[in-house]
Design a protein around this motif. Structure first.
Motif: not given
Ligand SMILES: Cc1cc2nc3c(=O)[nH]c(=O)nc-3n(C[C@@H](O)[C@H](O)[C@H](O)COP(=O)(O)OP(=O)(O)OC[C@H]3O[C@@H](n4cnc5c(N)ncnc54)[C@H](O)[C@@H]3O)c2cc1C
Ligand SMILES: Cc1cc2nc3c(=O)[nH]c(=O)nc-3n(C[C@H](O)[C@H](O)[C@H](O)COP(=O)(O)OP(=O)(O)OC[C@H]3O[C@@H](n4cnc5c(N)ncnc54)[C@H](O)[C@@H]3O)c2cc1C
Lengths: 259, 329
Positions: A234-237, A231, A256, A251-253, A245-246, A258-259, A248-249
């Motif tokens: 990964g990245r530790i935020v 894989r 990635a 990045s996910l958006r 958390v801000k 992913a959302i 991470l969200v």
């Protein structure tokens, strides 16, 4: 009531597995072997049926190399009455159908009222043998059962199979095939007395010819075993929880998607 | 027709095919294009609906083989297998695919025995090599991948949900329906009772696009509420590690891993889960993995795409808030 429990010896789940030189199987040196965990649920359930009915016989059976005898011993130590060890060069490159055919032939000879499998063997994870055996015998089957009760007259079983979103409880005439899901029971540990007693119990060697079986060739063959593609790292935020958390969200958006 | 790629329909028991059937049809269509042939649906049901049939055509089924009979519900392998085997013997398809669902993983195994052919269960990828199909399936708790081939057709396989893409819908496509005459037996096993699981109001674990999962770090059953709140905001299912299940905090059906369910969501978020090999076996094929754990050395960080080292009891409520803000926009 006679109950047959087919079990498979598999590498301990925590074992590091290495691919063998021919890339078709694993390098078995140094591996710790165990009874496939689902098969322990099957053995346990068979013992409970016997205990509840106050009579009966539990027969463990495996197809595998010499070392598989150890797995049969474990089942005998748990309380199974005797065991069959199917072992023959004809079965060396067996796929699940070959195994199913051999088991079906052994079951025909033993004529049990119930065959209790594990839901799948945790090495090849095929989850095919129980239903295949049922079909070869022309028996009904219920897979992934979470509960079962044999009728008092010993002619049928009420078994609950796990399906998406529900438990479906069937009344099934015996003989039949069931496969055990986790949650069916909590398998017992062999007692010292059980372990000692197991040494005196019979493990019968069975050859292909004894079952009228010949080497019929695998229908499914292994082309190659491969390691998992790594894989991406990964990245530790970093940061305080609120900041992390801000980020991470975000990045996910954005990264990635992913959302 | 010798080069048909059959896909067995998984439905909701009310005449509507599930999304996973679209995925199986999608992969079937791609393979049929590569290897020559067409993708077809085979639907065994007590009652099909027009909209369901139309859906199959839009997902790419060039033809729908419809076996409609009251004896086909509920699913019983002893009834479905001979019917399907009879149809396969008459039509000689090149491949028969199903989904990894409760009924189809059993059905395809029974069918493989009946037809005397190989079955690649729980496949996650396919390729064509010299005009033949090769399937890839995870083995040894997902630690290795096994590539397998068949000695002869039909090639039987089950496909892991959420792994394969749907084709672009053929909007407005009309289904070509065949109703073959096939003997359907009455079977010997009878349904006594169907116990529905208490609805969580959240998606099914194996079908969900997003899964939120809690482990021993949740400290008790009462704390799963915070995961449920997060799940509601993002439309996720809630899963658990075996440690949480064995402690009695969550029912068995929510366990993810080698002795639980296998999932491949687009997004997996694990909280207070160390990442034991047996847990990874059940979620490793997730597209994006997020881990929150207070131990920076937790093995789950080795497979995670994103991680936060911290206290989940602080992080989860913040995440819920932040997702809410984002999704309200
Ligand atoms: C040297 C070697 C070569 C192999 N070559 C091939 C090959 O060419 N093609 C291929 O597909 N596979 C091959 N295999 C794997 C193989 O033979 C598997 O044992 C077989 O596929 C059955 O296991 P399964 O994982 O499919 O069982 P599953 O269907 O997952 O098992 C379900 C249940 O069936 C019972 N069961 C399974 N196996 C046995 C058994 N052996 N004895 C008694 N009960 C059992 C248990 O109750 C188990 O819980 C090979 C294995 C070895 C060691
Ligand atoms: C045959 C076999 C089959 C198995 N099958 C499965 C399976 O299917 N699924 C499965 O999950 N396991 C399975 N297991 C068990 C597996 O080996 C692990 O024991 C289990 O996954 C551990 O669960 P856990 O990660 O929740 O708990 P732990 O390993 O105890 O991890 C808890 C984690 O929570 C973190 N934590 C604690 N408090 C907090 C906090 N406040 N904030 C953030 N982080 C916190 C800790 O740092 C720790 O990393 C199996 C084992 C065997 C032997």
């Amino acid at each position: 009531m006679k109950i047959l429990v087919p079990i498979k010896q598999v590498p301990d789940t925590a074992t590091q597995v290495k691919i063998a030189a021919d890339a078709k199987g694993i390098d078995t040196t140094g591996i710790t072997w165990i009874v496939s965990p689902y098969d322990e649920y099957a053995v346990e359930e068979a013992l409970r049926i016997k205990e509840k009915r106050g009579q009966g016989e539990v027969v463990a059976v495996t197809l595998g190399p010499e070392r598989a005898k150890e797995a049969l011993r474990s089942c005998l130590a748990m309380g199974a009455d005797r065991a069959l060890h199917l072992r023959d060069p004809a079965w060396e490159n067996a796929d699940s159908l070959t195994v199913a055919r051999a088991l079906a032939a052994a079951i025909k000879q033993e004529a049990p009222q119930l065959v209790l499998f594990g839901r799948q063997a945790i090495d090849d994870d095929m989850g095919a043998v129980p239903a295949q055996v049922a079909d070869l015998l022309g028996w009904p089957c219920a897979s992934w059962i979470m509960e079962e009760t044999i009728s008092e007259d010993g002619k049928s079983v009420r078994a609950g199979r796990q399906v998406e979103g529900a438990l479906e409880i069937f009344t099934i005439p015996l003989p039949c095939v069931l496969s055990a899901q986790k949650g069916l029971n909590e398998p017992r540990y062999p007692t010292l007395k059980g372990i000692m007693g197991a040494k005196k119990k019979e493990i019968k060697d069975v050859k292909a010819a004894d079952l009228g079986q010949t080497a019929d060739g695998a229908q499914l063959f292994v082309v190659a075993l491969e390691a998992l593609p790594p894989r991406p790292p990964g990245r530790i935020v970093p940061g305080e929880p609120a900041e992390a958390v801000k980020e991470l969200v975000r990045s996910l958006r954005e990264d990635a998607k992913a959302i | 027709m010798a080069s048909a790629f059959w896909c067995i329909v998984e439905d909701d028991r009310a005449g509507r095919p599930k999304k996973v059937t679209g995925e199986v049809l999608g992969e079937g269509a791609r393979l049929a294009r590569q290897l020559g042939g067409q993708v077809e649906a085979v639907w065994l049901t007590d009652k099909a609906t027009d909209e369901g049939l139309k859906q199959l055509a839009e997902w790419g089924a060039a033809r729908v083989w419809l076996l409609e009979n009251p004896a086909l519900a509920p699913y019983r392998g002893e009834v479905w297998t001979p019917a399907l085997a009879e149809l396969a013997a008459a039509q000689t398809p090149q491949a028969i695919f199903g989904a990894v669902t409760a009924r189809q993983r059993e059905l395809l195994a029974r069918l493989a025995a009946r037809l005397g052919v190989g079955l690649a269960a729980d496949s996650v990828a396919f390729s064509a090599q010299d005009g033949k199909l090769v399937a890839t399936r995870p083995v040894y708790a997902g630690k290795l991948l096994s590539k397998v081939g068949w000695s002869k057709p039909p090639w039987l396989a089950t496909l892991r949900p959420n792994v394969f893409r749907l084709e672009d819908p053929k909007t407005g496509a009309a289904p070509q329906i065949e109703r073959p005459a096939v003997a359907i037996s009455q079977g010997t096993m009878t349904l006594a009772e169907r116990k529905e699981e208490a609805s969580t109001g959240l998606p099914e674990l194996t079908e969900a696009d997003i899964v939120v999962s809690g482990g021993r770090g949740m400290k008790g059953p009462e704390n799963f509420v915070i995961l449920e709140e997060l799940a509601k905001v993002v439309g996720a299912a809630v899963g658990a590690s075996r440690a949480a299940v064995d402690a009695g905090w969550r029912p068995h059906r929510f366990q993810i891993g080698q002795t639980g369910r296998t999932i491949s969501p687009k997004l997996y978020l694990g909280f207070g889960i160390s990442g034991a090999i047996q847990h990874l076996a059940g979620m490793r094929t997730s597209k994006i993995i997020v881990a929150v754990n207070k131990d920076p050395e937790a093995p789950i960080f080795k497979v995670a795409d994103f991680g936060i080292v911290g206290d989940l009891f602080e992080v989860v409520p913040l995440l819920t808030q932040e997702f809410k803000r984002l999704l309200e926009k």
